[in-house]
Design a protein around this motif. Structure first.
Motif, mmCIF file in Angstrom:
data_model
loop_
_atom_site.group_PDB
_atom_site.id
_atom_site.type_symbol
_atom_site.label_atom_id
_atom_site.label_comp_id
_atom_site.label_asym_id
_atom_site.label_seq_id
_atom_site.Cartn_x
_atom_site.Cartn_y
_atom_site.Cartn_z
ATOM 1 N N SER A 1 0.830 -1.209 0.000
ATOM 2 C CA SER A 1 0.000 0.000 0.000
ATOM 3 C C SER A 1 0.864 1.259 0.000
ATOM 4 N N PRO A 2 0.493 2.273 -0.807
ATOM 5 C CA PRO A 2 1.235 3.537 -0.787
ATOM 6 C C PRO A 2 1.041 4.315 0.522
ATOM 7 N N VAL A 3 0.048 3.952 1.304
ATOM 8 C CA VAL A 3 -0.201 4.593 2.601
ATOM 9 C C VAL A 3 -0.117 3.530 3.705
ATOM 10 N N VAL A 4 0.902 2.694 3.623
ATOM 11 C CA VAL A 4 1.022 1.520 4.480
ATOM 12 C C VAL A 4 0.961 1.854 5.972
ATOM 13 N N GLU A 5 1.623 2.901 6.407
ATOM 14 C CA GLU A 5 1.624 3.246 7.840
ATOM 15 C C GLU A 5 0.219 3.607 8.312
ATOM 16 N N ALA A 6 -0.466 4.435 7.534
ATOM 17 C CA ALA A 6 -1.821 4.861 7.906
ATOM 18 C C ALA A 6 -2.794 3.686 7.849
ATOM 19 N N LEU A 7 -2.668 2.817 6.846
ATOM 20 C CA LEU A 7 -3.543 1.652 6.725
ATOM 21 C C LEU A 7 -3.294 0.674 7.874
ATOM 22 N N ALA A 8 -2.042 0.487 8.243
ATOM 23 C CA ALA A 8 -1.721 -0.375 9.385
ATOM 24 C C ALA A 8 -2.318 0.207 10.670
ATOM 25 N N GLY A 9 -2.265 1.527 10.812
ATOM 26 C CA GLY A 9 -2.869 2.183 11.969
ATOM 27 C C GLY A 9 -4.381 2.049 11.974
ATOM 28 N N LEU A 10 -4.993 2.157 10.799
ATOM 29 C CA LEU A 10 -6.445 1.993 10.676
ATOM 30 C C LEU A 10 -6.852 0.575 11.069
ATOM 31 N N ARG A 11 -6.106 -0.408 10.588
ATOM 32 C CA ARG A 11 -6.385 -1.809 10.937
ATOM 33 C C ARG A 11 -6.216 -2.029 12.447
ATOM 34 N N THR B 1 -26.591 -7.395 11.411
ATOM 35 C CA THR B 1 -27.260 -8.032 12.538
ATOM 36 C C THR B 1 -28.046 -9.227 12.021
ATOM 37 N N LEU B 2 -27.832 -10.383 12.641
ATOM 38 C CA LEU B 2 -28.451 -11.616 12.160
ATOM 39 C C LEU B 2 -29.951 -11.663 12.435
ATOM 40 N N GLU B 3 -30.377 -11.034 13.504
ATOM 41 C CA GLU B 3 -31.798 -10.998 13.841
ATOM 42 C C GLU B 3 -32.516 -9.993 12.942
ATOM 43 N N ASP B 4 -33.689 -10.360 12.428
ATOM 44 C CA ASP B 4 -34.449 -9.444 11.583
ATOM 45 C C ASP B 4 -34.749 -8.156 12.346
ATOM 46 N N GLY B 5 -34.680 -7.043 11.641
ATOM 47 C CA GLY B 5 -34.972 -5.751 12.249
ATOM 48 C C GLY B 5 -33.771 -5.095 12.897
ATOM 49 N N GLY B 6 -32.625 -5.774 12.910
ATOM 50 C CA GLY B 6 -31.417 -5.207 13.502
ATOM 51 C C GLY B 6 -30.697 -4.281 12.534
ATOM 52 N N LYS B 7 -29.643 -3.664 13.023
ATOM 53 C CA LYS B 7 -28.865 -2.737 12.198
ATOM 54 C C LYS B 7 -28.038 -3.498 11.171
ATOM 55 N N ARG B 8 -28.017 -2.949 9.960
ATOM 56 C CA ARG B 8 -27.228 -3.520 8.875
ATOM 57 C C ARG B 8 -26.688 -2.365 8.043
ATOM 58 N N ALA B 9 -25.371 -2.309 7.897
ATOM 59 C CA ALA B 9 -24.768 -1.178 7.183
ATOM 60 C C ALA B 9 -23.411 -1.560 6.609
ATOM 61 N N VAL B 10 -23.003 -0.772 5.637
ATOM 62 C CA VAL B 10 -21.658 -0.869 5.062
ATOM 63 C C VAL B 10 -20.938 0.423 5.417
ATOM 64 N N GLY B 11 -19.740 0.291 5.968
ATOM 65 C CA GLY B 11 -18.934 1.451 6.317
ATOM 66 C C GLY B 11 -17.692 1.542 5.456
ATOM 67 N N PHE B 12 -17.315 2.763 5.125
ATOM 68 C CA PHE B 12 -16.098 3.030 4.364
ATOM 69 C C PHE B 12 -15.183 3.877 5.234
ATOM 70 N N LYS B 13 -13.909 3.514 5.319
ATOM 71 C CA LYS B 13 -12.931 4.336 6.021
ATOM 72 C C LYS B 13 -11.740 4.543 5.105
ATOM 73 N N LEU B 14 -11.291 5.793 5.046
ATOM 74 C CA LEU B 14 -10.156 6.165 4.211
ATOM 75 C C LEU B 14 -8.951 6.427 5.091
ATOM 76 N N SER B 15 -7.844 5.776 4.782
ATOM 77 C CA SER B 15 -6.602 6.008 5.516
ATOM 78 C C SER B 15 -6.099 7.421 5.248
ATOM 79 N N GLN B 16 -5.423 7.969 6.239
ATOM 80 C CA GLN B 16 -4.830 9.299 6.076
ATOM 81 C C GLN B 16 -3.864 9.281 4.897
ATOM 82 N N GLY B 17 -3.967 10.283 4.039
ATOM 83 C CA GLY B 17 -3.059 10.409 2.907
ATOM 84 C C GLY B 17 -3.605 9.875 1.598
#
Length: 154
Positions: free
Chosen positions: A18-28, A103-119
């Protein structure tokens, strides 16, 4: 080979291309700390090539919900269940991290999140569609994040 992410000693293992390896490692590491502190779960990642079912599940949700295909190469994935919630993460070479909270139970929260590493720039496939909020992290510097709610069944 699987790797348990240490949030005390941030490692670049598996993310070296990764070109932003330090930031991605920190994000992980930031994600690892969250799950250890909240759920006492050890955050373990696997090379994307060794867990195609996780990558396929995330890609299917992105494609069916928002007609999205991520151009960057996936480096690592993880999938696990905590407190009745199926979680999946994909860490991309560009510095992007995508997580699915289902969430496995019907009616629970379900979402997709995106996070961008610094840089890193906002990926073209997400630009103009999502607004990114900023948050500070001791491990990852500045993280920009966005999300959408999952409407379908997966």
């Amino acid at each position: 080979m699987s790797y348990t992410v240490d949030f005390k000693e941030v490692s670049r293992v598996g993310l070296e291309s990764s070109p932003v390896v330090e930031a991605l490692a920190g994000l992980r590491a930031n994600e690892s700390r969250y799950f250890k502190n909240k759920y006492d779960h050890d955050f373990t990642v696997t090379p994307a090539s060794e867990a195609p079912e996780t990558l396929e599940w995330v890609n299917r949700i992105l494609a069916e919900e928002r007609n999205l295909t991520i151009a960057s190469r996936p480096l690592e994935v993880t999938s696990f269940e905590v407190d009745g919630i199926k979680m999946a993460y994909v860490f991309y070479e560009s510095g992007l991290s995508i997580n699915v909270m289902y969430t496995l139970e019907d009616g629970g929260k379900r979402a997709v999140g995106f996070k961008l590493s610094q840089g890193m720039e906002v990926p073209e496939e997400l630009a103009g569609t999502f607004k990114f909020a900023r948050q500070k992290s001791k491990l990852a510097g500045e993280i920009r994040g966005s999300y959408f709610v999952i409407k379908g069944q997966y």
